[in-house]
Enzyme design. Sequence first.
Site, PDB file in Angstrom:
ATOM      1  N   LYS A   1       0.841  -1.198   0.000  1.00 36.89           N
ATOM      2  CA  LYS A   1       0.000   0.000   0.000  1.00 36.89           C
ATOM      3  C   LYS A   1       0.881   1.255   0.000  1.00 36.89           C
ATOM      4  CE  LYS A   1      -3.486   2.469   2.607  1.00 36.89           C
ATOM      5  NZ  LYS A   1      -4.311   2.562   3.795  1.00 36.89           N
TER       6      LYS A   1
ATOM      7  N   GLU B   1      11.005  -4.457   3.950  1.00 32.29           N
ATOM      8  CA  GLU B   1      11.124  -5.884   3.592  1.00 32.29           C
ATOM      9  C   GLU B   1      10.738  -6.069   2.118  1.00 32.29           C
ATOM     10  OE1 GLU B   1       9.321  -4.744   6.168  1.00 32.29           O
ATOM     11  OE2 GLU B   1       9.636  -5.963   7.964  1.00 32.29           O
TER      12      GLU B   1
ATOM     13  N   GLY C   1      -4.596  -1.656   5.070  1.00 30.90           N
ATOM     14  CA  GLY C   1      -3.818  -2.802   4.576  1.00 30.90           C
ATOM     15  C   GLY C   1      -4.449  -4.142   4.938  1.00 30.90           C
ATOM     16  N   ARG C   2      -4.865  -4.292   6.196  1.00 27.03           N
ATOM     17  CA  ARG C   2      -5.411  -5.592   6.629  1.00 27.03           C
ATOM     18  C   ARG C   2      -6.824  -5.836   6.130  1.00 27.03           C
ATOM     19  NH1 ARG C   2      -4.147  -2.103  10.488  1.00 27.03           N
ATOM     20  NH2 ARG C   2      -5.721  -1.237  11.881  1.00 27.03           N
TER      21      ARG C   2
ATOM     22  N   GLU D   1      -3.826  -5.858  15.308  1.00 35.37           N
ATOM     23  CA  GLU D   1      -3.411  -4.560  14.761  1.00 35.37           C
ATOM     24  C   GLU D   1      -4.578  -3.560  14.863  1.00 35.37           C
ATOM     25  OE1 GLU D   1      -0.060  -4.181  11.666  1.00 35.37           O
ATOM     26  OE2 GLU D   1      -1.827  -3.688  10.498  1.00 35.37           O
TER      27      GLU D   1
ATOM     28  N   HIS E   1      -3.287 -32.397  19.467  1.00 39.56           N
ATOM     29  CA  HIS E   1      -2.132 -33.186  19.876  1.00 39.56           C
ATOM     30  C   HIS E   1      -0.958 -32.290  20.257  1.00 39.56           C
ATOM     31  CE1 HIS E   1      -4.197 -36.784  18.405  1.00 39.56           C
ATOM     32  NE2 HIS E   1      -4.691 -35.938  17.513  1.00 39.56           N
TER      33      HIS E   1
ATOM     34  N   LYS F   1      10.303   0.003  13.636  1.00 41.77           N
ATOM     35  CA  LYS F   1      10.825   0.245  12.281  1.00 41.77           C
ATOM     36  C   LYS F   1      11.920   1.308  12.332  1.00 41.77           C
ATOM     37  CE  LYS F   1       6.470  -0.666   9.825  1.00 41.77           C
ATOM     38  NZ  LYS F   1       5.402  -0.078   9.025  1.00 41.77           N
TER      39      LYS F   1
HETATM   40  O1  F6P Z   1       3.917  -2.540   9.651  1.00 41.32           O
HETATM   41  C1  F6P Z   1       2.547  -2.791   9.617  1.00 41.32           C
HETATM   42  C2  F6P Z   1       1.981  -2.513   8.265  1.00 41.32           C
HETATM   43  O2  F6P Z   1       1.910  -1.152   8.034  1.00 41.32           O
HETATM   44  C3  F6P Z   1       0.612  -3.157   8.108  1.00 41.32           C
HETATM   45  O3  F6P Z   1      -0.405  -2.390   8.614  1.00 41.32           O
HETATM   46  C4  F6P Z   1       0.563  -3.351   6.652  1.00 41.32           C
HETATM   47  O4  F6P Z   1      -0.428  -4.270   6.280  1.00 41.32           O
HETATM   48  C5  F6P Z   1       1.965  -3.840   6.363  1.00 41.32           C
HETATM   49  O5  F6P Z   1       2.758  -3.092   7.247  1.00 41.32           O
HETATM   50  C6  F6P Z   1       2.439  -3.686   4.960  1.00 41.32           C
HETATM   51  O6  F6P Z   1       2.383  -2.374   4.532  1.00 41.32           O
HETATM   52  P1  F6P Z   1       2.473  -2.001   2.998  1.00 41.32           P
HETATM   53  O7  F6P Z   1       1.331  -2.659   2.296  1.00 41.32           O
HETATM   54  O8  F6P Z   1       2.400  -0.516   2.956  1.00 41.32           O
HETATM   55  O9  F6P Z   1       3.786  -2.516   2.477  1.00 41.32           O
END
Ligand code: F6P
Length: 515
Positions: free
Chosen positions: A193, A199, A255-256, A341, A372, A490
């Site tokens: 987003k 990452e 995002g979620r 979150e 189990h 972060k």
């Molecule tokens: O670090 C949390 C977060 O901002 C989430 O809310 C989000 O879904 C995820 O990182 C990924 O963010 P993006 O889609 O901006 O890479």
Amino acid sequence: MHTETNQQLTQLANKLKHIHFNDEQSSQRTERYSLRAGSIWLNYARNPITQPVMDALVKHAKKNQLTEKIQALFSGVAINKTENRAVKHWLLRAPLDQNDADSIAVHRVLDKMQDLVEKIEDNSLLNGTPIKDVICIGIGGSELGSRLVYEALTMGKKQKIRAHFVANIDSVAIAETIYQCTPENTLFLIISKSFVSFETSKNFSTLKKWFCSDEKLSEEDFNLRSCAITANTKAALSSGIPESQIFEFWDWVGGRFSLWSAVGLPIAISCGMPAFKELLAGAHAMDEHFKQTAFEKNLPVTLGLLHIWYSNYLHFPTRGVIPYAQNLKSFPEYLQQLEMESLGKSVSLEGNNVDFTTSPVIWGSVGSNAQHAFFQLLHQGTQIAPLDFIAAIEPCDNLPPEIADDLREHHTALLASCLAQSQSLMNGGQTREDAHGKFMGNRPSNLILLDQITPYNLGELLALYEHKVFVQSAIWGINAFDQFGVELGKQICNDILSQTNGKLDFEAIKKTFDS
Ligand code: F6P
């Protein structure tokens, strides 16, 4: 929270403390405490509740303006006040409204997705070179939902196009993926987003290097095979991805809550656009149910109220989710983000500290494996953790015909295992004479039963949980749509990386503990 109804619920909880609900179970309870919407049946009879409790919870919802807050959600006003944004993930699954510019934009992107999926299906995207693998680079909400649905719909079925999800910055995540793919036949989806998650950026650039390390292939070939799914189209363009391969979504989609947008492309590519549209239709049906149904018969409201009852009045610090469905094995992970979150907050929308418990810790794993692993504690441990059991009455379609009958028996055994756990947790029992064989019972759970795991039914299930989370946030008066709590770590990570010039050894690690 509304003081009067809060007090009433506290008093009810105190009164019920000494009642063993294992003695109360009866067919009338199932009749009274179960609801159906679409393909989903919720049985909440195995809970420490009575009709006065349910009535008080509904009153509590009304006194905390849940009706008005649901209206505000669907009106598109900026209910995400800390970021001054509307919250309209529900619009992503609504039919086209020609009078609404956002709806038109949503459907334009759906058409663009359809176009891409068709080109992949008829091999015209790369002039005859087939796409066999899709590597999806994204993390958090840009991965968990679409991976969950992808797994749910493809597991146990032969796949023409396989999706792989690279989220973790850990090198292993890339390494294990590239061994399964050939660069020439791979499509890359960078899903972010913000387009700044470190990452995702790092994984994308490393995968580009892997691709270009094949001497027959160039950076231009890589760009031809790359699509960006983002709300930050400017950044995507400057990364070299052509505009025609950028799929936009908007800042009014958290995002979620984004798997219904082009973030769901991995699903559309692997399972087909009709399946993706079915998923949207199921979620839309749940939106309508949520909007239109009286609270007493409303699935997300009832589940949200039960979860509030667990947290604020019975004081259970955690809640488990146990899908008795191998292909929903990622559901607990997805739900962890959705719930923790969204609801892991200690200040109200107005910025004041709250004086009650908000989100429990969510955890879980797939049944019957979980039995189990950790069910010992659930049956006989000193802590009580309420559970949501999720299962499907029918097994998935396309069982391998040569063993289809046997596999149906497996499904029956799976369902029996689920029902047995829910029953024994509540009713308790004695399996040997002494104290070691005693099961106290009185341990709550909900049973959420789908007719079958299909795209439509999954859409209903996921939207049910999204709205349930909203119900809790509305009653608690917190913002379910921001996530400032992820930022500090972060920033510190960036500091550590710059202090150590990106190289960490034992001495450097020790030093970070001094700052
Ligand atoms: O670090 C949390 C977060 O901002 C989430 O809310 C989000 O879904 C995820 O990182 C990924 O963010 P993006 O889609 O901006 O890479």
